[in-house]
Design an enzyme around this catalytic site. Structure first.
Site, short mmCIF file in Angstrom:
data_model
loop_
_atom_site.label_atom_id
_atom_site.label_comp_id
_atom_site.label_asym_id
_atom_site.label_seq_id
_atom_site.Cartn_x
_atom_site.Cartn_y
_atom_site.Cartn_z
N ARG A 183 30.52 -5.91 -57.86
CA ARG A 183 30.00 -5.97 -59.23
C ARG A 183 28.52 -6.39 -59.29
NH1 ARG A 183 33.57 -6.27 -63.65
NH2 ARG A 183 35.38 -4.99 -63.19
N ARG B 211 26.24 -7.56 -65.86
CA ARG B 211 25.69 -8.34 -66.97
C ARG B 211 24.87 -9.56 -66.58
NH1 ARG B 211 31.45 -8.30 -69.87
NH2 ARG B 211 31.88 -8.55 -67.65
N ARG C 222 21.97 -0.83 -70.61
CA ARG C 222 23.24 -0.64 -71.30
C ARG C 222 23.00 -0.49 -72.81
NH1 ARG C 222 28.38 -4.66 -71.81
NH2 ARG C 222 27.04 -5.47 -73.44
N ASP D 31 33.17 3.17 -63.06
CA ASP D 31 34.31 2.26 -63.19
C ASP D 31 35.52 2.93 -62.57
OD1 ASP D 31 34.95 -0.44 -64.64
OD2 ASP D 31 36.70 0.84 -64.84
N TYR E 29 46.96 -0.09 -65.10
CA TYR E 29 46.23 0.09 -66.36
C TYR E 29 46.81 1.23 -67.19
CZ TYR E 29 42.52 -3.13 -65.05
OH TYR E 29 41.80 -4.26 -64.72
C1 CP3 Z 1 39.70 -3.78 -61.92
C2 CP3 Z 1 38.37 -3.03 -61.94
C3 CP3 Z 1 37.77 -2.44 -63.08
N1 CP3 Z 1 36.59 -1.86 -62.65
C4 CP3 Z 1 36.42 -2.06 -61.29
C5 CP3 Z 1 37.56 -2.76 -60.83
C6 CP3 Z 1 37.82 -3.11 -59.38
C7 CP3 Z 1 36.99 -4.22 -58.93
C8 CP3 Z 1 37.45 -5.58 -59.39
O1 CP3 Z 1 38.55 -5.96 -59.05
O2 CP3 Z 1 36.65 -6.23 -60.07
C9 CP3 Z 1 35.35 -1.57 -60.42
C10 CP3 Z 1 33.98 -1.54 -60.92
N2 CP3 Z 1 33.51 -1.72 -62.20
C11 CP3 Z 1 32.17 -1.59 -62.22
C12 CP3 Z 1 31.73 -1.26 -60.92
C13 CP3 Z 1 30.27 -0.85 -60.65
C14 CP3 Z 1 29.62 -1.13 -59.44
C15 CP3 Z 1 29.40 -2.60 -59.08
O3 CP3 Z 1 30.30 -3.18 -58.45
O4 CP3 Z 1 28.30 -3.09 -59.36
C16 CP3 Z 1 32.84 -1.26 -60.09
C17 CP3 Z 1 32.93 -1.02 -58.58
C18 CP3 Z 1 31.29 -1.74 -63.38
C19 CP3 Z 1 31.79 -2.46 -64.55
N3 CP3 Z 1 33.04 -2.38 -65.15
C20 CP3 Z 1 33.06 -3.13 -66.28
C21 CP3 Z 1 31.78 -3.72 -66.46
C22 CP3 Z 1 31.36 -4.59 -67.61
C23 CP3 Z 1 31.00 -3.69 -68.74
C24 CP3 Z 1 29.87 -4.25 -69.57
O5 CP3 Z 1 30.18 -5.08 -70.44
O6 CP3 Z 1 28.72 -3.87 -69.34
C25 CP3 Z 1 30.99 -3.30 -65.39
C26 CP3 Z 1 29.54 -3.61 -65.15
C27 CP3 Z 1 34.19 -3.24 -67.22
C28 CP3 Z 1 35.54 -3.41 -66.64
N4 CP3 Z 1 36.13 -2.55 -65.77
C29 CP3 Z 1 37.38 -3.04 -65.42
C30 CP3 Z 1 37.59 -4.23 -66.14
C31 CP3 Z 1 38.82 -5.09 -66.04
C32 CP3 Z 1 36.45 -4.44 -66.93
C33 CP3 Z 1 36.24 -5.51 -67.97
C34 CP3 Z 1 35.96 -6.82 -67.34
C35 CP3 Z 1 34.51 -7.13 -67.43
O7 CP3 Z 1 33.95 -6.94 -68.52
O8 CP3 Z 1 33.93 -7.60 -66.43
C36 CP3 Z 1 38.29 -2.39 -64.47
#
Ligand code: CP3
Length: 345
Positions: free
Chosen positions: A23, A27, A36, A73, A151
């Site tokens: 990640r 943010r 964003r 994602d 999911y």
């Molecule tokens: C379970 C999972 C998800 N997404 C992901 C996983 C597996 C990794 C892990 O276990 O954390 C994978 C993921 N999601 C994102 C990336 C991008 C690359 C990176 O790692 O920088 C990657 C590799 C961006 C993201 N994916 C998400 C964001 C936040 C969105 C935002 O508000 O900008 C980002 C940058 C949103 C997201 N996406 C997901 C959730 C549960 C959420 C909400 C939680 C949160 O807000 O942090 C599903």
């Protein structure tokens, strides 16, 4: 020019142990928040190759990591299979019509048809290929079939996984049908990422620990191994990283096997256990507890401890899960600098 990250995945000598953070584009970076805002929302950002490429590169420039991970994602797969997806502010992802029946599953597209719809991902990779410095690797990724299935069945994040597990125990054939459909899309999805230019791929099984050890192989790991096998057979020069979160007891019981290169160790699994059980077979990635990033002292102490343990072994530095949004950027920079300084040969 060789890429230090890819070299480390194959145990080739490197001047220091390479480092990236799960990640890492997100943010905690004000530059990410600006892009964003320009995109309107998170999904729009994923769908816009130009902006997605921009945020993918940010942590390389700002934090100094050795690899970029494609900005996207895991949930874009079910989204393009036909499930309506929304990211609700403060609540995370939501599918408006979760899978309840075989008819719901059958209504989703699969295979090549679904994988071909993710064109914006492949476009992002192609842009990145042109912009990334030659010595930096680009990591493509997917969610594991099990994690994606949770999911799709629950419709959102869950604490109990009760709907998914009801199917697991009461109608296992149906869960296998969902996992099969996802596995077939994922193989082609990763292949298309590689053909577009991904140097490495990682499979995230974020919710591995929701399954009891006796059922983990049947409902998750064997599908991940099938995906890894497919990639390694066709693209042996592409490292495959497996990241199943929260499974120290599964490691203990020998439930980890298969043809892949790097095992991602989560922060709850002792690195010493991973080293003892898996270190001779796989390069290990990880595993600092992400909340240590709130303290520079706690960060340095952890990097030193991991380095002492992993010196001379196949290793890549990373966090044991994703970085949190309120971590000060300078602490993330400190982590990356310390990994490089302390592991320098
Ligand atoms: C379970 C999972 C998800 N997404 C992901 C996983 C597996 C990794 C892990 O276990 O954390 C994978 C993921 N999601 C994102 C990336 C991008 C690359 C990176 O790692 O920088 C990657 C590799 C961006 C993201 N994916 C998400 C964001 C936040 C969105 C935002 O508000 O900008 C980002 C940058 C949103 C997201 N996406 C997901 C959730 C549960 C959420 C909400 C939680 C949160 O807000 O942090 C599903």
């Amino acid at each position: 020019m060789s890429k230090i990250f890819v070299d480390a995945c194959f145990r080739r000598p490197t001047p220091y142990t390479p480092v990236w953070m799960m990640r890492q584009a997100g943010r905690y970076l004000k530059e990410y928040m600006e892009v964003r805002a320009k995109a309107g929302n998170f999904l729009n950002l994923c769908h816009n190759p130009e902006l997605a490429a921009e945020v993918t590169i940010q942590p390389l420039d700002i934090v100094g990591v050795d690899a970029a991970i494609l900005f996207s994602d895991i949930l874009v797969i079910p989204n393009e299979m036909g499930m309506d997806l929304d990211f609700v502010k403060g609540e995370g992802p939501k599918f408006s019509k979760p899978i309840k029946s075989e008819a719901d599953l059958d209504s989703l597209i699969g295979g090549e048809e679904a994988a071909s719809k993710l064109t914006y991902v492949y476009e992002t990779i192609k842009i990145l290929k042109q912009r990334l410095p030659e010595d930096k690797a680009l990591i493509g990724f997917t969610g594991a079939p099990w994690t994606l299935a949770t999911y799709m069945i629950e419709g959102e994040g869950t604490k109990t996984y009760n709907l998914s597990k009801k199917i697991m125990y009461a109608n296992p054939e149906f869960l296998h049908k969902i996992l099969r459909k996802l596995t077939d899309v994922i193989k082609l999805y990763l292949e298309k990422q590689i053909l577009a230019g991904a140097d490495v791929v990682q499979i995230f099984d974020s919710w591995a620990a929701a399954i009891e050890p006796a059922r983990y192989d049947e409902f998750s790991w064997k599908y991940m191994v099938e995906i890894a096998e497919y990639i390694k057979n066709k693209y042996p020069h592409i490292p495959v990283i497996m990241f199943p979160k929260g499974i120290p007891s599964f490691i203990e019981r020998g439930l980890v096997y298969g043809n892949f290169d790097v095992f991602g160790v989560d922060w709850g699994t002792p690195m010493s256990l991973a080293k003892e059980k898996l270190g001779s077979k796989y390069v290990l990635q990880g595993n600092m507890e992400p909340c240590r990033l709130y303290s520079k002292e706690a960060t340095t102490a952890c990097v030193e401890a991991i380095q002492n343990l992993m010196q001379g072994e196949g290793h890549i530095f990373n966090l044991g899960h994703g970085i949190l949004p309120d971590v000060p950027v300078e602490n993330a920079i400190h982590f990356v600098n310390e990994c490089k300084r302390i592991s320098k040969k």
